[in-house]
Design a protein around this motif. Structure first.
Motif, PDB file in Angstrom:
ATOM      1  N   GLN A 131      41.298  45.790  36.193  1.00 38.54           N
ATOM      2  CA  GLN A 131      42.012  46.564  37.214  1.00 38.54           C
ATOM      3  C   GLN A 131      43.518  46.329  37.089  1.00 38.54           C
ATOM      4  N   GLY A 132      44.282  47.351  37.510  1.00 42.77           N
ATOM      5  CA  GLY A 132      45.731  47.229  37.445  1.00 42.77           C
ATOM      6  C   GLY A 132      46.415  47.287  38.794  1.00 42.77           C
ATOM      7  N   SER A 133      45.682  47.572  39.883  1.00 46.88           N
ATOM      8  CA  SER A 133      46.303  47.665  41.203  1.00 46.88           C
ATOM      9  C   SER A 133      46.835  46.298  41.626  1.00 46.88           C
ATOM     10  N   ASN A 134      47.995  46.280  42.315  1.00 51.39           N
ATOM     11  CA  ASN A 134      48.662  44.995  42.567  1.00 51.39           C
ATOM     12  C   ASN A 134      48.343  44.365  43.913  1.00 51.39           C
ATOM     13  N   GLY A 135      47.573  45.045  44.795  1.00 57.53           N
ATOM     14  CA  GLY A 135      47.283  44.472  46.103  1.00 57.53           C
ATOM     15  C   GLY A 135      46.495  43.184  46.020  1.00 57.53           C
ATOM     16  N   VAL A 136      45.499  43.146  45.152  1.00 56.94           N
ATOM     17  CA  VAL A 136      44.648  41.954  45.023  1.00 56.94           C
ATOM     18  C   VAL A 136      45.438  40.764  44.467  1.00 56.94           C
ATOM     19  N   PRO A 137      46.183  40.923  43.347  1.00 58.36           N
ATOM     20  CA  PRO A 137      46.979  39.779  42.863  1.00 58.36           C
ATOM     21  C   PRO A 137      47.995  39.276  43.890  1.00 58.36           C
ATOM     22  N   LYS A 138      48.553  40.170  44.700  1.00 58.80           N
ATOM     23  CA  LYS A 138      49.527  39.733  45.715  1.00 58.80           C
ATOM     24  C   LYS A 138      48.865  38.847  46.771  1.00 58.80           C
ATOM     25  N   LEU A 139      47.655  39.202  47.188  1.00 62.02           N
ATOM     26  CA  LEU A 139      46.953  38.381  48.171  1.00 62.02           C
ATOM     27  C   LEU A 139      46.578  37.025  47.586  1.00 62.02           C
TER      28      LEU A 139
END
Length: 206
Positions: A131-139
């Protein structure tokens, strides 16, 4: 689930020598964070019981198989993947790599998802792909910072669970589902008692 608990997995020969940092969130092994620096090699994993998300921190070439998902190519920083619970991983890395992993105890993850989705938790299988969406890595980065250094003693189980619920909600949204409203609730007098207790004990781990 017939697999390996993350707490045992991180002590194996394929993981333990390469852990650069290990943190418990709210001083509880139910939520763990590790950061690894691995050389090139075969780092295939056994089936895991817990909900595990890995976030890449370096660019490296890899061949990866997890359940029905296949990937072969160059992974870049910020890409992440949810590991399929109960499914072995076959992973060969062609370059040294650096990544971070969040592990949430399977029972805790199941309980929170069950509450969020009123007993009908979603199947988030498609998120096992890269995945490339950044919401998960930010959390995950937020949990990492809050569990480090002087912040570590301040994070409570209640706050930790709220971040995990937000993370699970993000996973569900990426999977195309929204949390359902749970039936029931507290009576007004019960809400007042809970609010009074929270106000009186705000600085404690409730």
């Amino acid at each position: 689930m017939d697999g390996v608990d993350f707490d045992d997995y991180r002590l194996t020969d394929g993981v333990a020598p390469f852990i650069a940092a290990h943190q418990l969130v709210a001083d509880d092994p139910a939520v763990q964070l590790i950061e690894l620096h691995q050389p090139a090699g075969d780092f295939s994993d056994p089936p895991l019981n817990d909900l595990v998300i890995t976030v890449g921190l370096s660019m490296h070439r890899t061949s990866y198989r997890n359940g029905s998902f296949r990937f072969s190519g160059t992974a870049v920083p910020g890409q992440w993947s949810l590991l399929a619970r109960g499914e072995a991983n076959a992973i060969v890395i062609d370059d040294s790599n650096h990544f971070r992993a969040l592990a949430v105890d399977g029972l805790l993850a199941d309980t929170l998802l069950d509450r969020m989705f009123d007993g009908r938790p979603p199947d988030i299988a498609k998120l096992h792909a890269v995945q490339g969406s950044n919401g998960v890595p930010k959390l995950i980065e937020r949990l990492w910072r809050l569990s480090s250094g002087s912040h570590a003693s301040a994070i409570t189980t209640l706050y930790r669970d709220s971040v995990i619920v937000t993370l699970l909600g993000e996973l569900a949204a990426l999977n195309g589902e929204a949390a359902r409203l749970t039936r029931g609730g507290l009576a007004p007098w019960q809400e007042r008692r809970v609010n009074d207790y929270l106000q009186a004990n705000f600085s404690r781990d409730i």
